[in-house]
Design an enzyme around this catalytic site. Sequence first.
Site, PDB file in Angstrom:
ATOM      1  N   ASP A  57       0.878  -1.162   0.000  1.00 14.94           N
ATOM      2  CA  ASP A  57       0.000   0.000   0.000  1.00 14.94           C
ATOM      3  C   ASP A  57       0.919   1.216   0.000  1.00 14.94           C
ATOM      4  O   ASP A  57       1.541   1.533   1.010  1.00 14.94           O
ATOM      5  CB  ASP A  57      -0.883  -0.046   1.261  1.00 14.94           C
ATOM      6  CG  ASP A  57      -1.662   1.250   1.474  1.00 14.94           C
ATOM      7  OD1 ASP A  57      -1.623   2.129   0.606  1.00 14.94           O
ATOM      8  OD2 ASP A  57      -2.313   1.363   2.535  1.00 14.94           O
ATOM      9  N   GLU A  85      -7.403   0.544  -4.345  1.00 15.89           N
ATOM     10  CA  GLU A  85      -7.385   0.486  -2.878  1.00 15.89           C
ATOM     11  C   GLU A  85      -8.700  -0.034  -2.276  1.00 15.89           C
ATOM     12  O   GLU A  85      -8.669  -0.898  -1.407  1.00 15.89           O
ATOM     13  CB  GLU A  85      -6.994   1.853  -2.310  1.00 15.89           C
ATOM     14  CG  GLU A  85      -5.504   2.116  -2.538  1.00 15.89           C
ATOM     15  CD  GLU A  85      -5.083   3.558  -2.377  1.00 15.89           C
ATOM     16  OE1 GLU A  85      -5.900   4.390  -1.923  1.00 15.89           O
ATOM     17  OE2 GLU A  85      -3.935   3.875  -2.725  1.00 15.89           O
ATOM     18  N   ASP A 138     -12.788   5.649   1.946  1.00 20.45           N
ATOM     19  CA  ASP A 138     -11.343   5.650   2.191  1.00 20.45           C
ATOM     20  C   ASP A 138     -10.823   7.085   2.275  1.00 20.45           C
ATOM     21  O   ASP A 138     -10.657   7.750   1.265  1.00 20.45           O
ATOM     22  CB  ASP A 138     -10.652   4.892   1.040  1.00 20.45           C
ATOM     23  CG  ASP A 138      -9.136   4.920   1.162  1.00 20.45           C
ATOM     24  OD1 ASP A 138      -8.616   5.471   2.148  1.00 20.45           O
ATOM     25  OD2 ASP A 138      -8.471   4.378   0.260  1.00 20.45           O
TER      26      ASP A 138
END
Length: 565
Positions: free
Chosen positions: A9, A148, A171
Amino acid sequence: MVDMIVGIDLGTTNSLIAYFTEEGAKIIPNRLGKMLTPSVVSVDGEGNVYVGETARERMSLYPDTVAQTFKRSMGTERQYVLSGKHFKPEELSSLVLRALKEDAESYLGEEVTEAVISVPAYFDDKRRKATRRAGELAGLKVERMISEPTAAAVAYGLYDKEQDTRFLVFDLGGGTFDVSILELYHNILEVRAVAGDNYLGGEDFTEVMAKLFLQKAKLQLQNLSEKEQARLFREAEKAKCAINDTDKVTIRFLYKEEILEQMITYKEYEENCEELLMKIREPVKRSLADAGLKLSDIDEVLLIGGATRLSIVRDFLIRLFRKFPDTRMNPDEAVALGAAIQAAMKERREEVKEVILTDVCSFTLGTEVVVEYEEGRYEEGRFCPIIERNTVIPASHTERLYTARDNQARVRVRVLQGESRFARNNLFLGELEIEIPKGPRGQESVDVTYTYDINSLLEVEVTVVSTGESRKMVIKGQDNQMTDEEIGKRMEELAYLKIQPRDYEENRLVLTRAERMYEESLGERRKRLDRYITAFEAALKKGEHDEIRDTREALSEVLEDEEEI
Ligand code: AMP
């Protein structure tokens, strides 16, 4: 042993690396034993590279040597200047990736050569390519990227649900905001829509806190030096996190040899965040509209990204959706874990349940056409969408186009990506030409088929309807991939950078933090710090292992003490 594929990530504020084990995905701690590595890079005058926490500490000491939030500029021409040297966003990202790769290799005891890297769902092709290049510069093969929210959904195990369900993945990271709507339908997890804002995140909430302080202390941001600004933002960041659990916080800030103190209440802070909350509402509304859903159609809301820890944001979401969000997972870790699971799926590991992941195309793919807007009057350079934004991929769509001129001998299909009505404003990806039989305008036609798959591979096929002749071309997501030569060249150019041995990281971090605290303190506290720093430096010079450890621990204790004051 097969080479390990890891999941990464690469966040705006923090980055994480994870791998897949028999017990599931796990985050790999960095050289300091932490799960989060700040996505901050510093390069000093001698070319020494600092990544992560040490680099972040250097922000207030040597602001000219530090870059952060460069993810926001990925895929742009922006250059960052660190100690007089120029860096592109992907080069800075590659230094973060390199540090993560090294940490993983040392932790796993094996080489890491490939990674699945997550990108915001809203990243367009250019930004995705820049991310891939960052991987390559760090010596990582990046065949697959995962958006994501999809990664988070995978980590949350959403695909294990019994019933068909609709999820909204919310997010809010440090600097980017993504909303995705996913639908689980007959064991297929499908991203229905994505929307976002590349310029909204937790840092904006920090800024609100800092501005509130300035307003109360009757100071102007522009009157503060860069160092003072960095220090104020650090204090504001602390206050922002602290206010989640209390109804007020106090910010203390050293300004011109004087400690200024201001109290800020939850209510005041919330009122000042109102504008940001309104901004948050927009992509939520847009994604729902794109998916053809209402707020009440959402069964579950998942929170990811560090800034979803803000109770102001949580309260707002509860009011908006009239339900409590799912917070089972650590919001910082979900994406990296999901990327690692995706890596395991790519390796076809048996432990991973087969899931069918679909995604949506986050931008429109189309071609340039001539449009007849009135009988006999034409406008050139118009954009004709073929696969529209938020279409579920893999997808294949065909559009029939007719000749625009009499006796036209060939048709040229320019492949474009973007949302503008005008071809020139969209991104050019490639072009394909085919010959056609001559005839009066509008008699001949071609079928243009775009097929877009989950690995960002776009296949374009043009078929002449009357003759059946066809041409095909594949545009890879990695089309602009650097050649080995180019990578080698850029790596050489960057060779002056001195990557420090990872074992020294803790020493460097303690020393940098101590220097920063020294600058921030005065009088007796400053003297005490100086004594401990001097002892530690002396030990470092001597190179005596035990003495280094003892003086470092002593200094760390003093620092912790000071941090609490
Ligand atoms: P990410 O990019 O997902 O790592 O998110 C980083 C953002 O989350 C930063 O703006 C942090 O200030 C914010 N953040 C992390 N922890 C907290 C917390 N406990 N309360 C509020 N914000 C937080």
